[in-house]
Motif scaffolding. Structure first.
Motif, PDB file in Angstrom:
ATOM      1  N   SER A 177       1.476   2.768  -5.866  1.00 54.58           N
ATOM      2  CA  SER A 177       2.439   3.285  -5.146  1.00 54.58           C
ATOM      3  C   SER A 177       3.078   4.299  -5.965  1.00 54.58           C
ATOM      4  O   SER A 177       2.873   4.653  -7.158  1.00 54.58           O
ATOM      5  N   ASP A 188       8.923  -3.685  -6.915  1.00 57.05           N
ATOM      6  CA  ASP A 188       7.465  -4.095  -6.898  1.00 57.05           C
ATOM      7  C   ASP A 188       6.741  -3.434  -8.035  1.00 57.05           C
ATOM      8  O   ASP A 188       5.992  -4.211  -8.852  1.00 57.05           O
ATOM      9  N   THR A 221      16.597   4.470  -0.060  1.00 56.75           N
ATOM     10  CA  THR A 221      16.751   3.433   0.828  1.00 56.75           C
ATOM     11  C   THR A 221      16.243   1.966   0.475  1.00 56.75           C
ATOM     12  O   THR A 221      15.964   2.039  -0.376  1.00 56.75           O
ATOM     13  N   ALA A 222      16.578   1.215   1.245  1.00 58.42           N
ATOM     14  CA  ALA A 222      16.188  -0.258   0.672  1.00 58.42           C
ATOM     15  C   ALA A 222      14.448  -0.385   0.566  1.00 58.42           C
ATOM     16  O   ALA A 222      14.011  -1.181  -0.287  1.00 58.42           O
ATOM     17  N   GLU A 223      13.874   0.297   1.454  1.00 58.20           N
ATOM     18  CA  GLU A 223      12.432   0.274   1.306  1.00 58.20           C
ATOM     19  C   GLU A 223      11.777   1.001  -0.203  1.00 58.20           C
ATOM     20  O   GLU A 223      11.198   0.567  -0.842  1.00 58.20           O
ATOM     21  N   GLN A 224      12.886   1.939  -0.435  1.00 55.58           N
ATOM     22  CA  GLN A 224      12.326   2.707  -1.948  1.00 55.58           C
ATOM     23  C   GLN A 224      12.809   1.751  -3.065  1.00 55.58           C
ATOM     24  O   GLN A 224      11.966   1.781  -3.840  1.00 55.58           O
ATOM     25  N   LYS A 225      14.009   1.250  -2.850  1.00 51.43           N
ATOM     26  CA  LYS A 225      14.411  -0.018  -3.793  1.00 51.43           C
ATOM     27  C   LYS A 225      13.278  -0.959  -3.973  1.00 51.43           C
ATOM     28  O   LYS A 225      12.888  -1.250  -5.212  1.00 51.43           O
ATOM     29  N   ALA A 226      13.004  -1.468  -2.709  1.00 54.44           N
ATOM     30  CA  ALA A 226      11.828  -2.442  -2.760  1.00 54.44           C
ATOM     31  C   ALA A 226      10.276  -2.059  -3.573  1.00 54.44           C
ATOM     32  O   ALA A 226       9.611  -2.722  -4.092  1.00 54.44           O
ATOM     33  N   MET A 227      10.020  -0.807  -3.254  1.00 54.32           N
ATOM     34  CA  MET A 227       8.979  -0.204  -3.920  1.00 54.32           C
ATOM     35  C   MET A 227       9.206  -0.081  -5.529  1.00 54.32           C
ATOM     36  O   MET A 227       8.295  -0.505  -6.240  1.00 54.32           O
TER      37      MET A 227
END
Ligand code: FAQ
Length: 316
Positions: free
Chosen positions: A118, A186, A177-183
């Motif tokens: 990613s 990971d 965003t929450a998605e970016q933080k999760a990326m």
């Protein structure tokens, strides 16, 4: 025989006085071989290390990010070239060094056999992989072989920029965003343990450490450098709001260091034996490009020969 022992004693005394060994100085054959092994592994790592990041140039999310990533990857190529040049001063050709890489006789860092899945991996490589590389390389600025030590001074300055750009990239994702933080989390989960493996086996298992420390090729041990990296990285992870994937990581006030969990040495050994997730892909790509670009080397050689002839005529 006596003469060799005398030369060896003078050589060690010079090292003990903290003086550099230079290419034309006498040196034991084993010192030369050890340095060729280490410097070439280091050079190959810089060059193979361009592949995981090169994969993301076309997918960088903005022109700014693309320009930064391109500059970083070009720096890695430059590091490879300084290091190959330092290695060549020990009397080995670039051709032979490439041959050793292609036949598996020479290794490169285990870290570059993991995939970049990613965009956050570009941040994790800069922050953790360059961060680990700096800790090792700052120590190598005082290595006993002059050309290697001097190459490290410049390389460290550039790696420092690489580490900051990775950290800044991850900071943007962590504040997004929450998605970016999760990326970002990971990426942290996948790159943390392989980054710790970059420092090599534990001191007790390290085949070359004792001799390399005596010759001051290595100034600090694998475990000392790994601990230094962990100690300085924990607070950086906290500032990002990322969790280090190690339940055993905790501050030990008595030691004045962080304790940490067990490294998976089976995984490490598997990767350095050529069976990591991307070993074959990385090596095949290097061989393919090397073969396809034979015309570039021929053209450069022809141009150099033509110029040498021209300056010969001018001198005459
Ligand atoms: N991966 O007895 P030791 C970068 C091998 S930074 C693969 O402890 P030594 C920047 C070792 O070769 C990365 N093999 O060995 C960048 C030996 O096998 P051999 C490169 C490993 O030499 C960032 C065996 O295990 N940095 O590229 C590894 O005393 C981002 C026994 O080990 C350097 O190379 C490993 N992680 O200590 C670029 C630094 N660890 O040769 C692009 C210079 C150990 O007998 C993007 N090198 N092995 O077949 C060193 O400081 C040392 O060589 C160590 C290993 C510390 C790596």
């Amino acid at each position: 025989m006596e003469n060799v022992m005398e030369l060896e004693a003078q050589f060690q005394a010079k090292i003990d006085r903290g003086e550099f060994i230079e290419p034309k100085d006498w040196m034991p054959e084993k010192y030369r071989k050890t340095l060729i092994r280490q410097i070439s592994q280091h050079a190959h790592s810089e060059i193979i290390g361009m592949q995981p990041e090169g994969n993301w140039i076309t997918r960088a999310p903005s022109l700014r990010r693309k320009a930064i990533l391109l500059a970083k990857i070009q720096d890695e190529a430059g590091h490879g070239l300084y290091l190959y040049s330092a290695c060549e001063t020990m009397g080995i050709s670039r051709e032979e060094l490439n041959h050793q890489l292609h036949t598996g006789a020479a290794k490169y860092s285990s870290i570059f056999n993991y995939p970049t899945l990613s965009w956050a991996d570009m941040g994790a490589i800069g922050w953790l992989v360059d961060g680990a590389a700096i800790v090792n390389q700052v120590s190598l600025q005082r290595t006993s072989y002059g050309p290697y030590a001097r190459a490290m001074v410049r390389i460290c300055k550039e790696e420092s920029f690489h580490q900051r750009q990775g950290y800044e990239l991850l900071l943007s994702l962590c504040r997004g965003t929450a998605e970016q933080k999760a990326m970002a989390q990971d990426a942290m989960n996948r790159w943390w343990w392989p980054s710790l493996m970059m420092f090599g086996p534990h001191d007790a298992e390290s085949a070359h450490s004792a001799q390399s420390m005596q010759w001051k090729i290595k100034r600090e041990s694998n475990d000392e450098l790994r601990q230094k990296f962990i100690d300085k990285t924990v607070a950086q992870a906290e500032f990002l709001g990322l969790t280090i994937p190690d339940p055993d990581l905790k501050w030990n006030a008595e030691r004045g260091h962080y304790d940490f969990g067990q490294i998976d040495w089976e995984e490490f050994n598997n990767v350095i034996r050529g069976n990591g997730p991307c070993n074959k892909q990385r090596l095949n790509h290097h061989v393919k490009v090397h073969e396809e670009n034979v015309w570039v080397r021929e053209a450069a050689n022809a141009y150099a020969k033509k110029n040498a002839k021209k300056s010969e005529t001018l001198v005459a």
